[in-house]
Design an enzyme around this catalytic site. Structure first.
Site, PDB file in Angstrom:
ATOM      1  CG  ASP A  39      -1.471  -3.730 -16.637  1.00  0.00           C
ATOM      2  OD1 ASP A  39      -2.376  -3.343 -15.647  1.00  0.00           O
ATOM      3  OD2 ASP A  39      -1.380  -4.236 -16.949  1.00  0.00           O
TER       4      ASP A  39
ATOM      5  CG  ASN B 101       1.572   3.144  -6.059  1.00  0.00           C
ATOM      6  OD1 ASN B 101       1.775   4.338  -6.318  1.00  0.00           O
ATOM      7  ND2 ASN B 101       2.273   2.722  -6.121  1.00  0.00           N
TER       8      ASN B 101
ATOM      9  CG  HIS C 241       1.103  -1.334 -15.612  1.00  0.00           C
ATOM     10  ND1 HIS C 241       0.671  -2.723 -15.063  1.00  0.00           N
ATOM     11  CD2 HIS C 241       1.782  -1.075 -17.215  1.00  0.00           C
ATOM     12  CE1 HIS C 241       1.494  -3.437 -15.847  1.00  0.00           C
ATOM     13  NE2 HIS C 241       2.539  -2.412 -16.965  1.00  0.00           N
TER      14      HIS C 241
ATOM     15  N   GLY D  40       0.779  -1.304   0.017  1.00  0.00           N
ATOM     16  CA  GLY D  40       0.158   0.396  -0.140  1.00  0.00           C
ATOM     17  C   GLY D  40       0.882   1.643   0.073  1.00  0.00           C
TER      18      GLY D  40
ATOM     19  CB  ILE E  86      -7.799 -11.190 -13.261  1.00  0.00           C
ATOM     20  CG1 ILE E  86      -6.148 -10.219 -14.114  1.00  0.00           C
ATOM     21  CG2 ILE E  86      -8.594 -10.649 -15.047  1.00  0.00           C
ATOM     22  CD1 ILE E  86      -5.755 -12.000 -14.206  1.00  0.00           C
TER      23      ILE E  86
END
Ligand code: GRF
Length: 216
Positions: free
Chosen positions: A149, A17, A113, A15, A96
């Site tokens: 992505d 970010n 990403h 975590g 996903i």
């Protein structure tokens, strides 16, 4: 100031970010507030850190929905709605997604990403960047679309690849730029400054916010 956008950060792990987004949102003038941190893993380190900031946390464990990704996502969606969430920021959320969640949050869900998309989608981006010999690498914040992505690019940050780099040193340099571009991208989206036309995002209304960031 307009109402701050209630934002959920979805994580699976450390975590960092998430931390960068929480730190940015401590400023009352930041256009998003972090109203929920949700993890698919009960042991995600980020949960504890979020709780220390007084941010509500939730766990929706994907293992409780064996073989049924959509049922997992329906539960995630329910929790997001319970918390009146308006924007979702994926930050190392290692699932996903099916069209269910993607369609439910079109243009309201963003992801970071660790590569300059559309290069190096998927995992092990730093190893592959070194293998391919690129001289510029970096990170991308984009709206989430049905393809992994993929989706309209909001902000990118570039870093040099240096001769002595290993995947770890390169990852650390990219992570630094991630922590700069993610708060910037969320601010643009939350303030309503992004316009999506096909694959392209244009920004408006604030000359000081450079949509693409090159570092150093
Ligand atoms: C980051 O490199 C991010 O770009 C990728 O997963 C990693 C998550 O790291 N999607 P953290 O949990 O934010 O520290």
């Amino acid at each position: 100031m307009a109402q701050r956008k209630r934002t959920a950060v979805l994580i699976s792990g450390r975590g960092s970010n998430m931390n960068a987004l929480i730190s940015a949102a401590l400023d009352p003038n930041y256009p998003a507030e972090i109203a929920l941190v949700l993890s698919n893993r009960p042991d995600a380190a980020g949960l504890e850190r979020a709780a220390r900031f007084g941010i509500p946390t939730a766990v929706v464990d994907h293992k409780d929905f064996p073989g049924d990704r959509e049922a997992f996502e329906r539960q995630v969606d329910t929790v997001l709605k319970d918390h009146n969430i308006e924007l979702v920021a994926l930050a190392g959320f290692m699932r996903i997604l099916t069209p269910f969640l993607v369609n439910a949050w079109t243009n309201r869900m963003i992801n970071i990403h660790p590569a300059l998309l559309p290069s190096f989608k998927g995992l092990a981006t730093h190893e592959r960047a070194l293998e391919e010999g690129v001289k510029l690498h970096g990170a991308t914040v984009h709206f989430v679309s049905a393809e992994m992505d993929d989706g309209p690019i909001i902000v990118q940050g570039a870093v040099p690849v240096l001769d002595g780099d290993t995947p770890d040193t390169l990852a650390a340099r990219v992570l630094e730029v991630e922590h700069k571009i993610y708060p910037k991208a969320l601010a643009l989206v939350a303030a309503g400054k992004t316009k999506v036309t096909g694959a392209r995002v244009t920004t408006r209304g604030d000359e000081e916010v450079a949509p693409a960031l090159i570092w150093p």
